[in-house]
Design a protein around this motif. Structure first.
Motif, short mmCIF file in Angstrom:
data_model
loop_
_atom_site.label_atom_id
_atom_site.label_comp_id
_atom_site.label_asym_id
_atom_site.label_seq_id
_atom_site.Cartn_x
_atom_site.Cartn_y
_atom_site.Cartn_z
N VAL A 271 11.35 -0.60 3.32
CA VAL A 271 11.47 -1.86 2.53
C VAL A 271 10.59 -1.31 0.89
O VAL A 271 10.99 -1.74 -0.05
N ALA A 272 9.68 -0.65 1.03
CA ALA A 272 8.86 -0.19 -0.06
C ALA A 272 9.84 0.72 -0.99
O ALA A 272 9.89 0.56 -2.16
N MET A 273 10.52 1.66 -0.16
CA MET A 273 11.63 2.25 -1.01
C MET A 273 12.77 1.55 -1.88
O MET A 273 13.03 1.86 -2.83
N THR A 274 13.02 0.67 -0.95
CA THR A 274 14.12 -0.23 -1.71
C THR A 274 13.61 -1.34 -2.72
O THR A 274 14.45 -1.45 -3.82
N PHE A 275 12.49 -1.71 -2.65
CA PHE A 275 11.85 -2.75 -3.57
C PHE A 275 10.66 -2.26 -4.13
O PHE A 275 9.58 -2.69 -3.76
N PRO A 276 10.78 -1.09 -5.08
CA PRO A 276 9.58 -0.65 -5.57
C PRO A 276 8.68 -1.79 -6.68
O PRO A 276 7.67 -1.39 -6.97
N ILE B 172 -7.69 7.77 -4.31
CA ILE B 172 -6.83 6.52 -3.95
C ILE B 172 -5.91 6.31 -2.92
O ILE B 172 -5.85 5.52 -2.02
N ALA B 173 -5.03 7.51 -2.91
CA ALA B 173 -4.16 7.67 -1.69
C ALA B 173 -4.66 7.70 -0.49
O ALA B 173 -4.36 7.35 0.48
N LEU B 174 -6.07 8.57 -0.55
CA LEU B 174 -6.29 8.75 0.90
C LEU B 174 -7.03 7.36 1.61
O LEU B 174 -7.25 7.22 2.57
N HIS B 175 -7.70 6.56 0.18
CA HIS B 175 -8.23 5.39 0.54
C HIS B 175 -7.12 4.42 1.38
O HIS B 175 -7.37 3.47 2.31
N LEU B 176 -6.04 4.52 0.69
CA LEU B 176 -4.92 3.46 1.16
C LEU B 176 -4.27 4.08 2.34
O LEU B 176 -3.75 3.21 3.19
N ILE B 177 -4.50 5.31 2.90
CA ILE B 177 -4.24 5.82 4.35
C ILE B 177 -5.03 5.04 5.19
O ILE B 177 -4.53 4.31 6.27
N GLY B 178 -6.24 4.77 4.98
CA GLY B 178 -7.19 4.14 5.92
C GLY B 178 -6.96 2.72 5.91
O GLY B 178 -6.94 1.92 6.96
N ALA B 179 -6.73 2.09 4.68
CA ALA B 179 -6.73 0.56 4.38
C ALA B 179 -5.41 0.11 5.07
O ALA B 179 -5.33 -0.94 5.60
N TYR C 216 0.87 -1.07 0.05
CA TYR C 216 -0.17 -0.01 0.18
C TYR C 216 0.92 1.26 0.05
O TYR C 216 0.39 2.31 -0.56
N THR C 217 2.03 1.09 0.69
CA THR C 217 3.02 2.35 0.78
C THR C 217 3.55 2.66 -0.76
O THR C 217 3.50 3.65 -1.21
N ILE C 218 3.80 1.61 -1.68
CA ILE C 218 4.11 1.94 -2.99
C ILE C 218 3.01 2.43 -3.77
O ILE C 218 2.86 3.31 -4.68
N THR C 219 1.84 1.56 -3.70
CA THR C 219 0.79 1.98 -4.52
C THR C 219 0.25 3.58 -4.33
O THR C 219 -0.31 4.11 -5.06
N ALA C 220 0.16 3.91 -3.04
CA ALA C 220 -0.30 5.42 -2.52
C ALA C 220 0.84 6.25 -3.37
O ALA C 220 0.31 7.26 -4.03
N SER C 221 1.97 6.00 -3.22
CA SER C 221 2.99 6.84 -3.89
C SER C 221 2.89 6.64 -5.45
O SER C 221 3.01 8.03 -6.15
N ILE C 222 2.59 5.67 -5.94
CA ILE C 222 2.23 5.83 -7.54
C ILE C 222 1.42 6.60 -8.03
O ILE C 222 1.24 7.17 -9.03
N SER C 223 0.24 6.59 -7.11
CA SER C 223 -1.08 7.72 -7.30
C SER C 223 -0.86 9.03 -7.12
O SER C 223 -1.01 9.78 -7.96
N LEU C 224 0.01 9.11 -5.97
CA LEU C 224 0.46 10.51 -6.12
C LEU C 224 1.51 11.10 -6.99
O LEU C 224 1.54 12.31 -7.74
N VAL C 225 2.23 10.35 -7.48
CA VAL C 225 3.18 10.27 -8.75
C VAL C 225 2.35 10.73 -9.95
O VAL C 225 2.70 11.72 -10.71
N ALA C 226 1.41 10.14 -10.03
CA ALA C 226 0.32 9.97 -11.25
C ALA C 226 -0.35 11.30 -11.43
O ALA C 226 -0.51 11.98 -12.43
#
Length: 475
Positions: A392-397, A325-332, A130-140
């Motif tokens: 871990v999320a930063m090291t293994f995207p 998506i990012a807000l949803h993943l904060i709660g999830a 979820y840390t990776i997915t949230a960052s992908i949405s914010l990058v988008a």
């Protein structure tokens, strides 16, 4: 301090008694609405936006049948699991506070450790994913604005590391919420967000279909020799089946959600209703997203049509959907992290009951929020956990490919094997009876699906590792 270990709580009179349950624990206040919100938050992940890709691999007929089949299987096995929440006598039996507790009550032995391993490895994996997915949405969001200004062919490179770090900071703060019982408000916000971005995805797909700007679709999906090779068709189909199976997997935290429900009406009845509401709502969104997305993009459907830019315009709407998506993943993240937090903390409490650092709680007043309980061990350990998942999320995207594999490995034991085995033990299903044979057939079919999906995930993972460049911006 747990009132169960504090006899003076009852002596203080009615107020204390009103605030505890029959087993001396904090009184539960969960309802059908909060349980449904927890389920929807756990189930409708941003994976909903990849179902168009999954449908493209399988085609109209097989794709829809597979999706609905997994919805039915998940609902069916979830009803078994919710009936096992209380001990072998499901109405008056003692409560089990976790999935491991339920397995201990009904199956015991080595299976308890296997359940714990599958559950907690999966929960930790999901929080990293979820840390990776949230960052992908914010990058988008950044890339969407860049494409709007410079054109769709422009090279828009944005680093996702600052976004991962920001997500981690937010989670450190939210992780101080003491337990699962107190995150209902987060789940309700997250559920609303998941409806929002799924609806935007559906709306954009409808407008694309209405304008006649559609891709080529087939009854059997991608065409061998045109879109994919024969080998790719096989592996991608397995991966798509796996994606659909895991898109419903919330049984990992079903017992923990059920443990937030009030004791009356019976928890298992409310949980079954909440599961039906959650799974039905999810299935409607999944079918709409999958089918309309496939209709819009055809066999070249992107892996995620909001972050992989199936749509560029209106850019502000794509931005808003990605923010949802990012807000949803904060709660999830919290919905998946809290059971693991609870597991570690309750074990430490049992091991060192006299240790003040682990057990003592301090009350403090937070402006606008009122009284807040602070525990030093909780503060330190949860902060370390969030830092670890972020690193871990930063090291293994490419961790999302690993998440596919974790999903494949935990789907069968947690969603199918344990609920079915406990149901057979609870109802004393006779060996070789019709029901016994049908349930065992279900176990075998789902085991085969898990193995095929795991194989597809491993092949996807090997590809991701080959093209892996550490600390590279997303473009």
């Amino acid at each position: 301090m747990d009132t169960h270990h504090n006899p003076s709580a009852v002596e203080m009179g009615d107020t204390a008694v009103k605030n505890v349950d029959d087993d001396g624990r904090q009184k539960r206040t969960g309802t059908f609405l909060t349980a449904s919100a927890h389920i929807i938050t756990a189930v409708i992940g941003s994976g909903v936006l990849s179902l168009a890709w999954a449908l493209a691999q399988l085609g109209w007929v097989a794709g829809t049948i597979v999706l609905v089949s997994f919805a039915v299987i998940t609902y069916y096995t979830s009803t078994f699991l919710s009936d096992c929440y209380r001990g072998p006598d499901s109405i008056t039996g003692t409560r089990n506070y976790s999935y491991m507790g339920v397995v201990r009550a009904y199956l015991g032995g080595r299976k308890v450790q296997l359940c714990g391993l599958a559950q907690y490895v999966n929960l930790v994996g999901v929080t990293i994913g979820y840390t990776i997915t949230a960052s992908i949405s914010l990058v988008a969001i950044g890339r969407s604005n860049c494409y709007h200004e410079k054109g769709h062919k422009a090279k828009c490179s944005v680093s996702n590391y600052p976004y991962m770090a920001s997500f981690g900071v937010v989670q450190i703060i939210l992780s101080q919420i003491p337990n699962f019982h107190e995150i209902s408000f987060l789940s309700i916000i997250a559920a609303v967000m998941s409806f929002s971005y799924a609806s935007i995805g559906i709306g954009l797909a409808i407008s694309s279909v209405a304008s006649g700007n559609v891709g080529k679709t087939e009854v059997t999906g991608t065409v061998i020799g045109v879109d994919v090779t024969a080998t790719e068709k096989v592996w991608k189909s397995f991966q798509a089946i796996g994606d659909m199976a895991f898109s419903y997997a919330f049984t990992t935290i079903l017992i923990e959600i059920q443990d937030t429900l009030r004791s009356s009406p019976p928890e298992n009845k409310v949980m079954k209703r909440a599961t039906l509401a959650g799974v039905s709502t999810t299935t409607v969104f999944y079918i709409l997203c999958g089918c309309l997305g496939y209709a819009a993009f055809g066999n070249h459907a992107p892996g995620d049509f909001l972050t992989d830019f199936g749509f560029y315009e209106p850019y502000w709407l794509v931005d808003f959907a990605n923010a949802c998506i990012a807000l949803h993943l904060i709660g999830a993240y919290q919905v998946y992290a809290q059971p693991f937090f609870q597991f570690v903390e309750s074990n430490c409490n049992k091991k060192w009951p006299q240790n003040n650092f682990i057990n003592r709680e301090y009350s403090t007043k937070v402006p606008l929020l009122g009284k807040f309980r602070v525990n030093l061990f909780r503060l330190v350990w949860r902060t370390c956990y969030v830092v670890m998942t972020t690193v871990v999320a930063m090291t293994f995207p490419f961790f999302n490919a690993i998440l596919g594999l974790l999903g494949a490995l935990s789907f069968w034991p947690l969603t199918v094997y344990f609920p079915v085995s406990m149901h057979m033990a609870q109802k004393k299903v006779q060996k070789y009876s019709r029901r016994w044979l049908a349930l065992n057939l279900l176990l075998w079919v789902c085991l085969i699906v898990s193995c095929l999906a795991a194989t597809g995930s491993i092949i996807g993972l090997i590809k991701s590792v080959k093209s892996y460049k550490p600390f590279k911006s997303l473009d």
